[in-house]
Design an enzyme around this catalytic site. Structure first.
Site, PDB file in Angstrom:
ATOM      1  N   ASP A  22      -5.877  14.956  32.766  1.00  0.00           N
ATOM      2  CA  ASP A  22      -7.060  14.406  31.922  1.00  0.00           C
ATOM      3  C   ASP A  22      -8.186  15.646  31.626  1.00  0.00           C
ATOM      4  OD1 ASP A  22      -8.746  12.355  30.991  1.00  0.00           O
ATOM      5  OD2 ASP A  22      -9.505  11.968  33.277  1.00  0.00           O
ATOM      6  N   HIS A  39      -4.610  18.199  23.785  1.00  0.00           N
ATOM      7  CA  HIS A  39      -3.189  18.065  24.283  1.00  0.00           C
ATOM      8  C   HIS A  39      -2.160  19.150  23.996  1.00  0.00           C
ATOM      9  CE1 HIS A  39      -5.004  13.985  24.742  1.00  0.00           C
ATOM     10  NE2 HIS A  39      -5.012  13.620  23.378  1.00  0.00           N
ATOM     11  N   LEU A 132      12.427  23.197  41.351  1.00  0.00           N
ATOM     12  CA  LEU A 132      11.486  22.057  41.263  1.00  0.00           C
ATOM     13  C   LEU A 132      12.002  21.054  40.347  1.00  0.00           C
ATOM     14  CD1 LEU A 132       8.442  21.043  41.558  1.00  0.00           C
ATOM     15  CD2 LEU A 132       8.335  22.105  39.052  1.00  0.00           C
TER      16      LEU A 132
HETATM   17  C1  FPP Z   1      -5.866  12.439  29.143  1.00  0.00           C
HETATM   18  O1  FPP Z   1      -7.013  13.195  28.645  1.00  0.00           O
HETATM   19  C2  FPP Z   1      -4.496  12.882  28.166  1.00  0.00           C
HETATM   20  C3  FPP Z   1      -3.697  12.245  27.801  1.00  0.00           C
HETATM   21  C4  FPP Z   1      -3.836  10.782  27.421  1.00  0.00           C
HETATM   22  C5  FPP Z   1      -2.351  12.913  27.298  1.00  0.00           C
HETATM   23  C6  FPP Z   1      -1.664  14.005  27.984  1.00  0.00           C
HETATM   24  C7  FPP Z   1      -0.861  14.645  27.204  1.00  0.00           C
HETATM   25  C8  FPP Z   1      -0.523  15.859  27.037  1.00  0.00           C
HETATM   26  C9  FPP Z   1      -0.910  16.891  27.928  1.00  0.00           C
HETATM   27  C10 FPP Z   1       0.596  16.319  26.060  1.00  0.00           C
HETATM   28  C11 FPP Z   1       1.869  15.936  26.427  1.00  0.00           C
HETATM   29  C12 FPP Z   1       2.291  16.743  27.518  1.00  0.00           C
HETATM   30  C13 FPP Z   1       3.472  17.419  27.858  1.00  0.00           C
HETATM   31  C14 FPP Z   1       3.724  18.111  29.080  1.00  0.00           C
HETATM   32  C15 FPP Z   1       4.467  17.369  26.772  1.00  0.00           C
HETATM   33  P1  FPP Z   1      -7.903  12.510  27.539  1.00  0.00           P
HETATM   34  O2  FPP Z   1      -7.408  12.610  26.054  1.00  0.00           O
HETATM   35  O3  FPP Z   1      -8.062  11.137  27.974  1.00  0.00           O
HETATM   36  O4  FPP Z   1      -9.233  13.501  27.680  1.00  0.00           O
HETATM   37  P2  FPP Z   1     -10.720  13.047  27.612  1.00  0.00           P
HETATM   38  O5  FPP Z   1     -10.962  12.111  28.705  1.00  0.00           O
HETATM   39  O6  FPP Z   1     -11.442  14.362  27.805  1.00  0.00           O
HETATM   40  O7  FPP Z   1     -10.916  12.530  26.389  1.00  0.00           O
END
Ligand code: FPP
Length: 236
Positions: A22, A39, A132
């Site tokens: 997050d 991301h 892992l």
């Molecule tokens: C939450 O942060 C994150 C997500 C909903 C997406 C996470 C996805 C990735 C890191 C990319 C895919 C991962 C891999 C390993 C291929 P947010 O966007 O809600 O953050 P915020 O709360 O700051 O807006």
């Protein structure tokens, strides 16, 4: 006694660590970048954290990459995350070299067919790795997973008397141990439909660090905190 000091040789490495990646959006905003840049940075961080966990002997790592609720985000963000996932999967050969086994939890049938194929290929290529076991939760929701398990159980024709805790666990996407430690960075204090059944006795660790800035040092802090907990699993 709650805060038992353990000597270094008694320090326990959690068997299964689960992370909620997050704070990517806020990380990007702080830098004047589009959310998808956050991301992309988050995906890079995940690769580093997986390598770190492999190095210190964590057996299972599960990361929340895309939830069943994330489809509600703008189309451009959803497509951005899917493209980052494609890149991650195409890079999976590097994991194999490091003896990391890849897996996925969630309903993959809703994903584009090329992504499903890349997932299958990554699982196949890494199936003999003994280090892992690194799982990504994609189109994953804890409640959706339980609904899926209940449907499987009903379709298998078992009677109500035969339904047990173990039978439900056996029908979840996770065919590996429940998480010992769940880590959520970025200051949010919720589970967000992650590993709802499996987290029944997990320890939680929260941090204000945004996921793209997360490092092995933060994993160490989480493990230190974990070592100060006394897990009783409902006993005394
Ligand atoms: C939450 O942060 C994150 C997500 C909903 C997406 C996470 C996805 C990735 C890191 C990319 C895919 C991962 C891999 C390993 C291929 P947010 O966007 O809600 O953050 P915020 O709360 O700051 O807006």
């Amino acid at each position: 006694m709650f805060f038992k000091k353990k000597t270094d040789e008694k320090r326990v490495i959690p068997t299964h660590i689960a992370v909620i990646m997050d704070g990517n959006g806020r990380w990007a905003k702080k830098r004047g970048l589009p959310r998808n840049a956050g991301h992309a940075a988050g995906s890079k961080t995940f690769k580093e954290i997986a390598r770190y966990c492999n190095k210190i002997g964590v057996k299972y790592l599960t990361a929340y990459a895309f939830s069943t609720e994330n489809w509600k985000r703008p189309e451009s963000e959803v497509q951005g995350i899917m493209n980052i996932l494609r890149d991650y999967l195409k890079d999976s050969k590097n994991y194999v070299k490091e003896n990391i086994k890849l897996g996925f939890i969630g309903d993959r049938t809703a994903l584009d067919s090329d992504i499903q194929e890349l997932m299958r290929q990554a699982e196949e290529d890494s199936k003999n790795a003994t280090g892992l076991k690194c799982y990504l939760a994609i189109n994953y929701g804890g409640r959706d997973e339980i609904v899926h398990a209940v449907k499987n159980i009903i379709n298998s024709g078992v009677s109500a008397d035969e339904v047990t805790d173990k039978l439900i666990s056996d029908n979840l996407y996770t065919d590996y141990p429940d998480p010992d430690l769940i880590i959520r960075p970025s200051g949010e204090l919720r589970l967000s439909n992650y590993l709802v059944w499996q987290s029944a006795y997990s320890e939680f660790w929260f941090s204000d660090v945004l996921w793209p800035d997360f490092s092995g040092k933060d994993i160490e802090k989480a493990i230190d905190a974990y070592n100060k907990r006394e897990r009783r699993f409902g006993g005394v």
